[in-house]
Write an enzyme that holds these catalytic residues in place. Structure first.
Site, PDB file in Angstrom:
ATOM      1  N   ASP A   1       0.852  -1.197   0.000  1.00 22.94           N
ATOM      2  CA  ASP A   1       0.000   0.000   0.000  1.00 22.94           C
ATOM      3  C   ASP A   1       0.888   1.248   0.000  1.00 22.94           C
ATOM      4  O   ASP A   1       1.715   1.421   0.888  1.00 22.94           O
ATOM      5  CB  ASP A   1      -0.901  -0.041   1.245  1.00 22.94           C
ATOM      6  CG  ASP A   1      -1.699   1.239   1.413  1.00 22.94           C
ATOM      7  OD1 ASP A   1      -1.907   1.951   0.403  1.00 22.94           O
ATOM      8  OD2 ASP A   1      -2.121   1.531   2.560  1.00 22.94           O
TER       9      ASP A   1
ATOM     10  N   ASN B   1      -0.264   4.574  -0.127  1.00 18.96           N
ATOM     11  CA  ASN B   1      -0.831   5.839   0.352  1.00 18.96           C
ATOM     12  C   ASN B   1      -1.534   5.738   1.704  1.00 18.96           C
ATOM     13  O   ASN B   1      -2.260   6.644   2.101  1.00 18.96           O
ATOM     14  CB  ASN B   1      -1.792   6.426  -0.701  1.00 18.96           C
ATOM     15  CG  ASN B   1      -2.974   5.489  -0.973  1.00 18.96           C
ATOM     16  OD1 ASN B   1      -2.999   4.364  -0.471  1.00 18.96           O
ATOM     17  ND2 ASN B   1      -3.927   5.959  -1.741  1.00 18.96           N
TER      18      ASN B   1
ATOM     19  N   ASP C   1      -4.039   3.990   2.813  1.00 21.30           N
ATOM     20  CA  ASP C   1      -5.481   3.736   2.976  1.00 21.30           C
ATOM     21  C   ASP C   1      -5.758   2.278   3.331  1.00 21.30           C
ATOM     22  O   ASP C   1      -6.918   1.860   3.409  1.00 21.30           O
ATOM     23  CB  ASP C   1      -6.270   4.161   1.719  1.00 21.30           C
ATOM     24  CG  ASP C   1      -5.935   3.321   0.506  1.00 21.30           C
ATOM     25  OD1 ASP C   1      -5.031   2.456   0.588  1.00 21.30           O
ATOM     26  OD2 ASP C   1      -6.571   3.534  -0.550  1.00 21.30           O
TER      27      ASP C   1
ATOM     28  N   ASP D   1      -1.882  -1.208  -3.806  1.00 19.20           N
ATOM     29  CA  ASP D   1      -2.181  -0.481  -5.033  1.00 19.20           C
ATOM     30  C   ASP D   1      -1.013  -0.584  -6.014  1.00 19.20           C
ATOM     31  O   ASP D   1       0.035  -1.146  -5.691  1.00 19.20           O
ATOM     32  CB  ASP D   1      -2.504   0.986  -4.701  1.00 19.20           C
ATOM     33  CG  ASP D   1      -1.495   1.577  -3.728  1.00 19.20           C
ATOM     34  OD1 ASP D   1      -0.288   1.437  -3.988  1.00 19.20           O
ATOM     35  OD2 ASP D   1      -1.916   2.149  -2.684  1.00 19.20           O
TER      36      ASP D   1
ATOM     37  N   ASP E   1      -5.463  -9.617 -15.579  1.00 20.08           N
ATOM     38  CA  ASP E   1      -6.530 -10.589 -15.431  1.00 20.08           C
ATOM     39  C   ASP E   1      -7.701 -10.123 -16.292  1.00 20.08           C
ATOM     40  O   ASP E   1      -8.168  -8.992 -16.154  1.00 20.08           O
ATOM     41  CB  ASP E   1      -6.941 -10.634 -13.943  1.00 20.08           C
ATOM     42  CG  ASP E   1      -7.423 -11.994 -13.500  1.00 20.08           C
ATOM     43  OD1 ASP E   1      -8.275 -12.556 -14.198  1.00 20.08           O
ATOM     44  OD2 ASP E   1      -6.964 -12.469 -12.440  1.00 20.08           O
TER      45      ASP E   1
ATOM     46  N   ASP F   1      -9.942 -15.447 -16.632  1.00 23.86           N
ATOM     47  CA  ASP F   1     -10.821 -15.975 -15.592  1.00 23.86           C
ATOM     48  C   ASP F   1     -11.849 -16.930 -16.221  1.00 23.86           C
ATOM     49  O   ASP F   1     -12.426 -16.615 -17.269  1.00 23.86           O
ATOM     50  CB  ASP F   1     -11.532 -14.782 -14.933  1.00 23.86           C
ATOM     51  CG  ASP F   1     -12.236 -15.151 -13.642  1.00 23.86           C
ATOM     52  OD1 ASP F   1     -11.584 -15.701 -12.742  1.00 23.86           O
ATOM     53  OD2 ASP F   1     -13.453 -14.881 -13.536  1.00 23.86           O
TER      54      ASP F   1
ATOM     55  N   GLU G   1      -7.504 -19.843 -16.686  1.00 25.89           N
ATOM     56  CA  GLU G   1      -7.958 -20.565 -15.509  1.00 25.89           C
ATOM     57  C   GLU G   1      -8.838 -21.718 -16.002  1.00 25.89           C
ATOM     58  O   GLU G   1      -9.965 -21.515 -16.446  1.00 25.89           O
ATOM     59  CB  GLU G   1      -8.770 -19.670 -14.574  1.00 25.89           C
ATOM     60  CG  GLU G   1      -9.145 -20.399 -13.295  1.00 25.89           C
ATOM     61  CD  GLU G   1     -10.344 -19.811 -12.563  1.00 25.89           C
ATOM     62  OE1 GLU G   1     -10.452 -20.034 -11.353  1.00 25.89           O
ATOM     63  OE2 GLU G   1     -11.186 -19.146 -13.199  1.00 25.89           O
TER      64      GLU G   1
ATOM     65  N   HIS H   1      -5.339 -17.130  -4.847  1.00 26.65           N
ATOM     66  CA  HIS H   1      -6.176 -16.319  -3.959  1.00 26.65           C
ATOM     67  C   HIS H   1      -7.544 -16.943  -3.679  1.00 26.65           C
ATOM     68  O   HIS H   1      -8.385 -16.307  -3.055  1.00 26.65           O
ATOM     69  CB  HIS H   1      -6.360 -14.934  -4.597  1.00 26.65           C
ATOM     70  CG  HIS H   1      -7.072 -15.022  -5.926  1.00 26.65           C
ATOM     71  ND1 HIS H   1      -6.535 -15.667  -7.020  1.00 26.65           N
ATOM     72  CD2 HIS H   1      -8.286 -14.600  -6.317  1.00 26.65           C
ATOM     73  CE1 HIS H   1      -7.387 -15.612  -8.025  1.00 26.65           C
ATOM     74  NE2 HIS H   1      -8.459 -14.971  -7.634  1.00 26.65           N
ATOM     75  N   ASP H   2      -7.778 -18.155  -4.186  1.00 28.79           N
ATOM     76  CA  ASP H   2      -9.092 -18.783  -4.027  1.00 28.79           C
ATOM     77  C   ASP H   2      -9.111 -19.977  -3.081  1.00 28.79           C
ATOM     78  O   ASP H   2     -10.198 -20.416  -2.679  1.00 28.79           O
ATOM     79  CB  ASP H   2      -9.617 -19.264  -5.387  1.00 28.79           C
ATOM     80  CG  ASP H   2      -9.982 -18.117  -6.312  1.00 28.79           C
ATOM     81  OD1 ASP H   2     -10.366 -17.040  -5.807  1.00 28.79           O
ATOM     82  OD2 ASP H   2      -9.868 -18.292  -7.540  1.00 28.79           O
TER      83      ASP H   2
HETATM   84  C1  NOJ Z   1     -11.964 -17.305 -10.429  1.00 28.06           C
HETATM   85  C2  NOJ Z   1     -11.287 -16.233  -9.652  1.00 28.06           C
HETATM   86  O1  NOJ Z   1      -9.960 -16.612  -9.382  1.00 28.06           O
HETATM   87  C3  NOJ Z   1     -12.113 -16.026  -8.389  1.00 28.06           C
HETATM   88  O2  NOJ Z   1     -11.449 -15.208  -7.454  1.00 28.06           O
HETATM   89  C4  NOJ Z   1     -13.444 -15.458  -8.800  1.00 28.06           C
HETATM   90  O3  NOJ Z   1     -14.281 -15.336  -7.667  1.00 28.06           O
HETATM   91  C5  NOJ Z   1     -14.140 -16.357  -9.831  1.00 28.06           C
HETATM   92  N1  NOJ Z   1     -13.263 -16.818 -10.859  1.00 28.06           N
HETATM   93  C6  NOJ Z   1     -15.268 -15.611 -10.490  1.00 28.06           C
HETATM   94  O4  NOJ Z   1     -14.758 -14.557 -11.249  1.00 28.06           O
HETATM   95 CA    CA Z   2      -3.555   2.215  -1.199  1.00 27.39          CA
END
Ligand code: NOJ
Ligand code: CA
Length: 465
Positions: free
Chosen positions: A19, A21, A23, A27, A96, A186, A250, A313-314
């Site tokens: 980050d 700034n 907040d 970013d 992405d 995605d 993906e 991240h999922d």
């Molecule tokens: C896969 C992405 O990695 C995930 O974070 C997202 O929620 C779903 N596709 C829907 O876009």
């Molecule tokens: Ca920021």
């Protein structure tokens, strides 16, 4: 040889990287300020999770403007600076692309002249959302139901409509012209839906192979053959650009042959995610079986580059899910990911063995529980782990345990191991060849080098001849 054929791609979850700034939200200028870390590590490219405008029901995966940068993350100029500064360090930038659905606040969704850009039905069929519950929502204004394979705030686009296709051609070209090295796509395996919206068949327990059971086989709402046409269309667009760009899709399929199909005949994806591998239990028999089946599935396609990853991240991070926080096992996992032939994705934090961070209910951000794998990067033992000078959007967890600054100083750290492995990866040549080994071990040759992954002691040895 193409640049991605032996590449290390580094996934940046921008909101949680750095980050600039105060907040509390990571970013683009923050990311730029940390590029030296990535250059030192030796990665070839970064994939930034969505940076476009979004009401953030699904943190960027619900796009409300495909050509505008999310104000919390930066500006278009910041993207230009990122591409230039990364490029100066030999790092390419992938963005992405989210073509399966938009945000329900995207102006297209409320535009009566664009009704047919989305998937509507008079009655819902049995499809369920990947996030649970019916995939259909009634819209009283329209008097019909719209499809959402994810949140109800994410209406699915109608990819049978040529106008949608043409619009996305423009979106791709816009970012390519800006200098991006390609896209992570995605839901790349699910863009086109069954034309007749037929019901999905039920799934037997053994057909549920992801950590989030679906209750039905996604036969008609995903994996349609017509999606391959769209991938070929995008491939033609990126292939018309120089220097070469890459499509990383993906793909979430169980069977290695189905996975390999997304590489087409060299005319679809350049790289497809291998979730069968990511979801395999952390033991040599399962992992080697999936890896070997994956490589075998690409045997007839020598130009196709396999891809390995353990975190994103999922889903729970691999140092937690595979290794239960044991650094010795993390070493084995990193060595495995970085010595198998092909490309590898490291998720931010993998290089220091960052674990999932428990997030208390009152700090919850993601409606479907993915916050623990999205918490901010641990840069140092300073306030908030050096991530922000403000209040972080998600809790940091214990950043004193493992952080970049401490591990830089320690020659035996996971971070230094990752850097060494990346250098070794660049030297490894030759196909994968299994070497017989004792129980609890996975040994293979890459040309004249031998990789020994001992899951039991646990320890790693790479012998380069
Ligand atoms: C896969 C992405 O990695 C995930 O974070 C997202 O929620 C779903 N596709 C829907 O876009
Ligand atoms: Ca920021």
């Amino acid at each position: 040889m193409s640049w991605w054929s032996n590449a290390v791609l580094y996934q940046v979850y921008v909101r949680s990287f750095a980050d600039s700034n105060g907040d509390g939200i990571g970013d683009l200028p923050g990311l730029v300020s940390r590029l030296d870390h990535l250059a030192w590590l030796g990665v070839d490219a970064i994939w930034c999770t969505p940076i476009t405008a979004s009401p953030d029901h699904d943190f960027g995966y619900d796009v409300s403007d495909y050509l505008a940068v999310h104000p919390a993350l930066g500006t278009l100029d910041d993207v230009r600076v990122l591409i230039t500064e990364a490029g100066r360090r030999g790092i390419r930038v992938l963005l992405d692309l989210v073509p399966n659905h938009t945000s329900d606040r995207h102006p297209w969704f409320r535009d009566p002249s664009r009704r047919d850009w989305y998937v509507w039905a008079d009655r819902p069929n049995n499809w369920v959302s990947s996030f649970g519950g019916s995939a259909w929502e009634y819209d009283p204004e329209v008097g019909r139901w719209y499809l959402h394979n994810f949140l109800k705030e994410q209406p699915d686009l109608n990819w049978w409509n040529e106008e949608v296709r043409a619009e996305f051609d423009r979106i791709l070209r816009f970012w390519l012209a800006l200098g991006v090295a390609g896209f992570r796509i995605d839901v790349a395996d699910g863009i086109v839906k069954d034309r007749w919206l037929r019901d999905n068949p039920p799934a037997s327990p053994e057909e549920e192979w992801t950590p989030r059971p679906r209750g039905q086989r996604f036969v008609f709402n995903r994996y349609r053959p017509e999606t391959h046409e769209v991938l070929r269309r995008w491939r033609r667009i990126v292939d018309a650009h120089w220097p070469p760009r890459v499509l990383l899709g993906e793909v979430m399929v169980r069977e290695p042959e189905a996975w390999a199909a997304y590489y087409g005949r060299g005319d679809e994806l350049h790289l497809a995610t291998n979730f069968r591998f990511q979801f395999a239990p952390f033991e040599p028999a399962s992992l080697s079986e999936v890896a070997e089946a994956s490589l075998a599935a690409l045997a007839e396609a020598p130009w196709a580059v396999p891809l390995w990853h353990g975190s994103n991240h999922d889903f729970s991070r691999f140092p937690t899910r595979w290794c239960r926080g044991d650094d010795r096992l993390v070493r084995v996992a990193l060595a495995m990911l970085l010595t198998l032939p092909g490309a590898c994705i490291l998720y931010q934090g993998d290089e220091i063995g960052m674990e999932d961070v428990p997030v208390p209910p009152e700090r919850r951000q993601d409606p479907v529980g993915r916050d623990p794998e999205r918490t901010p990067m641990h840069w140092s033992d300073a306030t908030n782990g050096g991530f922000t000078s403000g209040d972080p959007w998600l809790p940091l967890g214990d950043f004193r345990l493992r952080n970049v600054a401490d591990q830089r100083r320690d020659p035996n750290s996971l971070l230094n191991l990752t850097r060494d492995l990346i250098r070794i990866k660049k030297r490894l040549r030759g196909p994968y060849q299994r070497v017989p080994s004792g129980h609890g071990c996975w040994c293979f040759r890459r040309g004249t080098a031998t990789v020994e992954l001992d899951f039991e002691i646990p320890k790693v040895r790479v012998v380069e001849a």
